[in-house]
Design an enzyme around this catalytic site. Structure first.
Site, PDB file in Angstrom:
ATOM      1  N   TYR A  96       0.843  -1.197   0.000  1.00 17.32           N
ATOM      2  CA  TYR A  96       0.000   0.000   0.000  1.00 17.32           C
ATOM      3  C   TYR A  96       0.883   1.254   0.000  1.00 17.32           C
ATOM      4  O   TYR A  96       0.596   2.216  -0.701  1.00 17.32           O
ATOM      5  CB  TYR A  96      -0.925   0.010   1.223  1.00 17.32           C
ATOM      6  CG  TYR A  96      -1.942  -1.097   1.192  1.00 17.32           C
ATOM      7  CD1 TYR A  96      -3.120  -0.962   0.473  1.00 17.32           C
ATOM      8  CD2 TYR A  96      -1.719  -2.289   1.873  1.00 17.32           C
ATOM      9  CE1 TYR A  96      -4.060  -1.984   0.435  1.00 17.32           C
ATOM     10  CE2 TYR A  96      -2.655  -3.316   1.847  1.00 17.32           C
ATOM     11  CZ  TYR A  96      -3.813  -3.158   1.129  1.00 17.32           C
ATOM     12  OH  TYR A  96      -4.740  -4.172   1.088  1.00 17.32           O
ATOM     13  N   ASN A 119     -12.647  -0.990  -4.497  1.00 19.04           N
ATOM     14  CA  ASN A 119     -12.558  -1.309  -5.914  1.00 19.04           C
ATOM     15  C   ASN A 119     -13.770  -2.148  -6.339  1.00 19.04           C
ATOM     16  O   ASN A 119     -13.960  -3.250  -5.843  1.00 19.04           O
ATOM     17  CB  ASN A 119     -11.262  -2.076  -6.184  1.00 19.04           C
ATOM     18  CG  ASN A 119     -11.178  -2.621  -7.594  1.00 19.04           C
ATOM     19  OD1 ASN A 119     -11.803  -2.104  -8.510  1.00 19.04           O
ATOM     20  ND2 ASN A 119     -10.395  -3.662  -7.769  1.00 19.04           N
ATOM     21  N   CYS A 127      -6.789  -5.409  -7.428  1.00 16.79           N
ATOM     22  CA  CYS A 127      -6.538  -4.982  -6.057  1.00 16.79           C
ATOM     23  C   CYS A 127      -5.957  -6.115  -5.216  1.00 16.79           C
ATOM     24  O   CYS A 127      -5.355  -5.857  -4.164  1.00 16.79           O
ATOM     25  CB  CYS A 127      -7.792  -4.413  -5.422  1.00 16.79           C
ATOM     26  SG  CYS A 127      -9.222  -5.500  -5.484  1.00 16.79           S
ATOM     27  N   HIS A 128      -6.087  -7.352  -5.673  1.00 15.15           N
ATOM     28  CA  HIS A 128      -5.517  -8.486  -4.951  1.00 15.15           C
ATOM     29  C   HIS A 128      -3.989  -8.460  -4.939  1.00 15.15           C
ATOM     30  O   HIS A 128      -3.371  -9.122  -4.130  1.00 15.15           O
ATOM     31  CB  HIS A 128      -6.023  -9.814  -5.527  1.00 15.15           C
ATOM     32  CG  HIS A 128      -5.670 -10.034  -6.959  1.00 15.15           C
ATOM     33  ND1 HIS A 128      -6.431  -9.513  -7.998  1.00 15.15           N
ATOM     34  CD2 HIS A 128      -4.644 -10.699  -7.535  1.00 15.15           C
ATOM     35  CE1 HIS A 128      -5.889  -9.872  -9.147  1.00 15.15           C
ATOM     36  NE2 HIS A 128      -4.793 -10.597  -8.895  1.00 15.15           N
ATOM     37  N   GLU A 154      -1.345 -16.497 -10.091  1.00 13.90           N
ATOM     38  CA  GLU A 154      -0.483 -15.632 -10.902  1.00 13.90           C
ATOM     39  C   GLU A 154       1.006 -15.923 -10.658  1.00 13.90           C
ATOM     40  O   GLU A 154       1.856 -15.350 -11.337  1.00 13.90           O
ATOM     41  CB  GLU A 154      -0.774 -14.161 -10.579  1.00 13.90           C
ATOM     42  CG  GLU A 154      -2.141 -13.719 -11.036  1.00 13.90           C
ATOM     43  CD  GLU A 154      -2.395 -12.232 -10.822  1.00 13.90           C
ATOM     44  OE1 GLU A 154      -1.461 -11.504 -10.430  1.00 13.90           O
ATOM     45  OE2 GLU A 154      -3.537 -11.796 -11.070  1.00 13.90           O
TER      46      GLU A 154
END
Length: 159
Positions: A96, A119, A127-128, A154
């Site tokens: 963040y 979001n 946002c993950h 991912e």
């Protein structure tokens, strides 16, 4: 007119919300800060075929970047944060604080976190990919378990 459709994903059912060809929202069934759906919204799965195709590609590993017309509704600051999220590459994470710094104000990490949590277009606006300064998987609108799944999918987390 607002249109909706359900999409079955490996992380559970998603609610797709759109209007005039723009994607307004992708929400988990148990989403914190869930969607404000108008009573006159209509179910229209065909309106989201292009979204479903790209989500299928993402989940089968053949897509890393989405190319969809999106229109997330929020404040100017929230939209700036959400634009910053799209710049976090697939398979990586950012804190963040780093995102706040990249947006021009390192002290705004708490505000960035709040905007991140609002979001409306999960997964597509990633946002993950934002984590705590200590590497922790802080809150996620769909639940931390889904955030963990997406980051593993991912390759951002090997655990």
């Amino acid at each position: 007119m607002v249109e909706t459709a359900a999409y079955e994903s490996p992380v559970g059912r998603l609610l797709l919300v759109g209007e005039h060809g723009f994607l307004l929202g992708v929400y988990f069934e148990d989403h914190v800060n869930g969607p404000p759906i108008p009573k006159d919204a209509r179910q229209s799965p065909a309106a989201f075929d292009h979204v479903a195709i790209q989500l299928d590609e993402y989940f089968n590993g053949s897509r890393q970047v989405f190319d969809l017309p999106v229109r997330p509704i929020g404040t100017d600051f929230q939209r700036r944060v959400w634009s910053g999220l799209v710049e976090i590459p697939y398979g990586t994470t950012e804190t963040y604080g780093d995102l706040a710094h990249r947006l021009g104000d390192r002290k705004a990490s708490r505000a960035v976190g709040l905007a991140n949590g609002r979001n409306p277009i999960s997964i597509i606006i990633p946002c993950h990919r934002v984590i705590g300064a200590d590497g922790s998987l802080t809150g996620y609108g769909g639940g931390v378990d889904k955030k963990l799944w997406l980051l593993r999918h991912e390759g951002a987390l090997l655990l």
